[in-house]
Design a protein around this motif. Sequence first.
Motif, short mmCIF file in Angstrom:
data_model
loop_
_atom_site.label_atom_id
_atom_site.label_comp_id
_atom_site.label_asym_id
_atom_site.label_seq_id
_atom_site.Cartn_x
_atom_site.Cartn_y
_atom_site.Cartn_z
N LEU A 45 48.42 24.39 12.27
CA LEU A 45 48.13 22.92 12.61
C LEU A 45 48.34 22.71 13.64
CD1 LEU A 45 49.37 21.32 9.22
CD2 LEU A 45 47.12 21.80 9.77
N LEU A 46 47.70 23.13 14.85
CA LEU A 46 47.93 22.76 16.20
C LEU A 46 47.33 21.56 16.92
CD1 LEU A 46 46.26 26.20 17.82
CD2 LEU A 46 48.59 25.75 17.34
N PRO A 47 48.14 20.87 17.62
CA PRO A 47 47.78 19.65 18.17
C PRO A 47 46.51 19.65 18.84
CG PRO A 47 49.57 20.52 19.62
CD PRO A 47 49.27 21.47 18.50
N HIS A 48 45.95 18.43 18.65
CA HIS A 48 44.53 18.11 18.99
C HIS A 48 44.32 16.69 19.40
CE1 HIS A 48 40.24 18.66 20.13
NE2 HIS A 48 39.93 17.55 19.50
N THR A 49 43.80 16.24 20.63
CA THR A 49 43.68 14.99 20.87
C THR A 49 42.64 14.72 21.96
OG1 THR A 49 44.51 13.06 21.88
CG2 THR A 49 45.51 14.90 22.72
N ASP A 50 41.77 13.73 22.05
CA ASP A 50 40.97 13.48 22.74
C ASP A 50 41.58 12.98 24.30
OD1 ASP A 50 38.87 14.16 21.20
OD2 ASP A 50 38.58 12.36 20.18
N LEU A 51 42.71 12.49 24.30
CA LEU A 51 43.46 12.07 25.47
C LEU A 51 43.24 13.26 26.57
CD1 LEU A 51 45.00 9.54 26.71
CD2 LEU A 51 46.90 11.05 26.37
N PRO A 52 42.90 12.95 27.71
CA PRO A 52 42.69 14.10 28.69
C PRO A 52 43.97 14.38 29.22
CG PRO A 52 41.07 12.24 29.40
CD PRO A 52 42.04 11.99 28.10
N MET A 53 44.18 15.83 29.37
CA MET A 53 45.58 16.31 30.15
C MET A 53 45.88 15.71 31.25
SD MET A 53 46.77 20.11 30.75
CE MET A 53 46.52 20.67 28.82
N LYS A 54 44.78 15.65 32.07
CA LYS A 54 45.07 15.15 33.45
C LYS A 54 43.76 14.29 34.13
CE LYS A 54 46.89 17.97 36.45
NZ LYS A 54 47.17 18.96 37.34
N LEU A 55 43.84 13.34 34.65
CA LEU A 55 42.93 12.41 35.19
C LEU A 55 42.99 12.58 36.63
CD1 LEU A 55 42.96 9.29 33.11
CD2 LEU A 55 41.16 11.21 33.27
N VAL A 56 42.03 13.02 37.45
CA VAL A 56 41.84 13.20 38.97
C VAL A 56 40.79 12.62 39.50
CG1 VAL A 56 43.63 14.99 39.07
CG2 VAL A 56 41.03 15.50 38.79
N GLY A 57 40.71 12.04 40.77
CA GLY A 57 39.65 11.80 41.43
C GLY A 57 38.84 10.47 41.02
N GLN A 58 37.53 10.65 40.94
CA GLN A 58 36.66 9.38 40.55
C GLN A 58 37.05 9.20 39.06
OE1 GLN A 58 35.01 7.57 42.57
NE2 GLN A 58 34.94 6.07 41.09
#
Length: 991
Positions: A45-58
Amino acid sequence: MLLRRAWVRDPVRVFRCASNSIVYDSATSKETNGTSEAKYRHTVLLPHTDLPMKLVGQQLLDTELDIQRRCRFADLYAWQRQRKAKKEFCLHDGPPYANGDPHVGHALNKILKDIRNRFEVLRGRRVHYVPGWDCHGLPIELKALGELGTQDLTPLEIRHRAREFARQAIEKQRAAFERWGVMADWRQCYYTFDGKYEAKQLGVFYSMYEKGLIYRDYKPVYWSPSSRTALAEAELEYNAQHVSQAIYTTFPIKVPPPKLAAATDNWADVGALIWTTQPWTIPANQAVCYMPNAQYSLVKCAESGRWYLLATERLDNIAAALGARLEVGPTFTGSDLEGGICSHPLVPSKDSPLLPANHVTMVKGTGLVHTAPAHGMDDYSVASQFKLPVDCLVDEDGRFMESAGPDLCGKVVLDEGTHTVISALRDGGHLLKEERHTHSYPYDWRTKRPVVVRASQQWFVNTDSVKDRAQDVLKKVNIIPESARGSLLAMLDRRTYWCISRQRSWGVPIPVFYHKQTGMPLISRRTVEHLAQLVTERSSDCWWELPMEQLLPSDATSKGTSVEEYEKGEDVLDIWFDSGTSWAAVLDEPDCRADVYLEGKDQLGGWFLSSLLTSVATRKKAPYRSLVVHGFVLSEGGDKMSKSQGNVVDPDAIVHGGQDAKQNPAYGADTLRWWVAESNVFSEVTIGPRALSAARDDIHKVRNTLRFMLGNLRGFERATQAVDSREMFVIDQYLLHLLQEYSMKVTDAYGEYDFSKVIRLLQAFMSRDLSGFYFSVVKDRLYCDERNSLGRRSCLTVLDEVLDAVSRSVAPILPHLAEEVFLHAPGHTGAETLFETGWIKASSLWKKPGLVEAVEGACTIRDTFLSSIPGRNAAEFDVTVAIEPGLLFELMETLQEQPVASDSQLTELLMASQTTLLPSLPRDLPADAVTLKGNFLINLEGGDIVEDASYKVAVVPASRPRCLRCRKFTAPSPGVPCPRCSEVLCGTPAL
């Protein structure tokens, strides 16, 4: 709890676990290709999410704007004002000056305020926060006029230009504040040029006038020739590198002091020796002052034979300065100089009496001070005491007037006027020495030109009358940091009067009419209330727009006079009086008092002080319950920011980036906010690429810690799957205990405006308690237990609580990230935003006796175990723990009921494959066993129960094969899953 630090792992490893990689145990697993292990990966049961790991730039910028829209940032202030709340929190916004683009000083101040306001909203209070702008004053007037100056422009034309300039600056600043996520109703702000605001200000003015606290007088004030107006002390900045032409000169003794007449036969040859850095003031001299209690001497210059009067204490310094040998004659006390009279060195027929004065010091000079009452504050005090003339010889342009004589008339006093005075003293035989002297000197804060002190007819606030009351009031005000209290009291003590009139066009007019013939002022409740009504309707422009018959009611003139006999005044009010009366215009009746004023340290002598004085003068109380004082922003090198030095940091470039994305990346608003929060704002703070890059990296760590929890909570339903804390695993209860402690400390830190402490607490909790401890221990249970097992649901319940609490704890600082996480959190419907759902919901029930001791005892044992296998995977070993019967043994039994277990909570904490718990070590230990000893001090019930327990640990390589699914050494035979995994696999669909 400090024991856990010894075995904290790199939290980045845990964050990496939260990715969608097939690697589910980054600390131990290796990539495999087609082995038997691969067939079990889909069962983990590996973790999974739609939240991006990182946000950069535009993508970062777009996400922040989208969050502001989706989470209704623009409506939050209005929403919280409409809800029912038992308490209200009022932070009164000190108005920034509307004279330019937003800068990092604005960011520091506005974000600090917003962090506290958002915290109060989360706590359930109704926040009263009305942003404002300071819109009047000389700097705006000068910028609005640009190269035009005031030539050929009427006061009304100047005002129209200044108003438009201020409006444009306000719009730029407002847009930036909104982009930074500052919560407010940006349609309902206050402006000091608004008619209703100005009318309230006139009311405060008249209330103070009616009490006799505002008066008109002829006094020395700081005068800016470059601006042609009086300045308040708060409008000065001191140039430590200013160079003056200082001189040593003599005032001949004309009449010797009666007590000293027989002291020497040479009084006719004696000169009172003075030193001054302002020779241009000597033409206006009216006296020479001495210190009554000091010792003075008559001394003879061995080289010239001339006699001088000076302070005995300064004799060696003067001899060195003049390069002369001074022979000491009669010595006496300063009070013996009473009655002595000097001749004016430039006007021999004019007397200059010797007078006692408290402001004379022995730090510099000769101990005798030349006194020109029209050009010095202390000098004026002497003139008031001894009824001396106060003759000003300098005009509004800083030039000598005709009364100074034909040789001086028209000359700039700080330039050729000074040289002419020095030449005249030299020609008269009174000049002993001329020298260049570098010292701190007041400059006009906007034109950056030196000021002079000159007497003129001005309006003043008698601060001396309210000073004692103001000091008493300040004792009840909470001031953060406490050290700022002394500075505020010192500034209050120094200010005996406050000049509030300015000779400009852009400001609120002083509501006074003058009789054309007598010059007598006319001001009454009737005239002020009438004008206030006009100002409310038309703004203060009406003072210049309307004819006298509309400004001055006919029934308000003095008996026997008519409106035609009066003219309106031309002075406007000091902008510090403008902003200092904001409490009357903005704060809610009837108390009109804010919970806090929060501004930079420059406001100790500015807005903090002017607000205090006007409020105490009219209401005998402070307008604030607390003051929070922050420092200034400096460049990364610790220098003051300056365009000429090229070290100015533009907050817009911080948020949106520059043309070169590598050189100037877009950091977004949350990074700017994090930088503000983590800075020690009670001192000077620095900003630059290193600080911003570090802030961005810190936010990435926060994001990935939250992301790890989100990934594991995917599909979790709180209502049906949550486990009561009493039924949880001990380690899960322990984590809730830590969470409750964290929540209390964070709440206290926000309440103390110590936002950098909030960040330190957050980082310590994430790296030590979560990533380095809890996540490492429970990930086997999270990944490999049956989806709906009690142990896994127990852990998920804790992760749900932690995710919620950490998100809320960081929300005042990182509102964009917190709301973004909240949108992805389990059970979120989108109907409410995080800020609409309250503060951390930690429970006191999470703190249980013995809980900490049980887990900390196990952690101590684990430290001993791990010290024997440096760099090795703990799952490769079996551990035997031997504890003599007692309290520690009983605590360990709460973690492992059976003597031998591979699935106990003690085994989970040790991260071993199997743990044996016995009263003593077996005698038949394998030859390769490593044994160690240790102690753990138990302290229960506040010290009532104390036990220093000893234990032994035996470590041997794991005796069973490795499970191909969970990677622990618990399999019954090679290639076969362990019992726990076999049970789980029975209910797992095959590929």
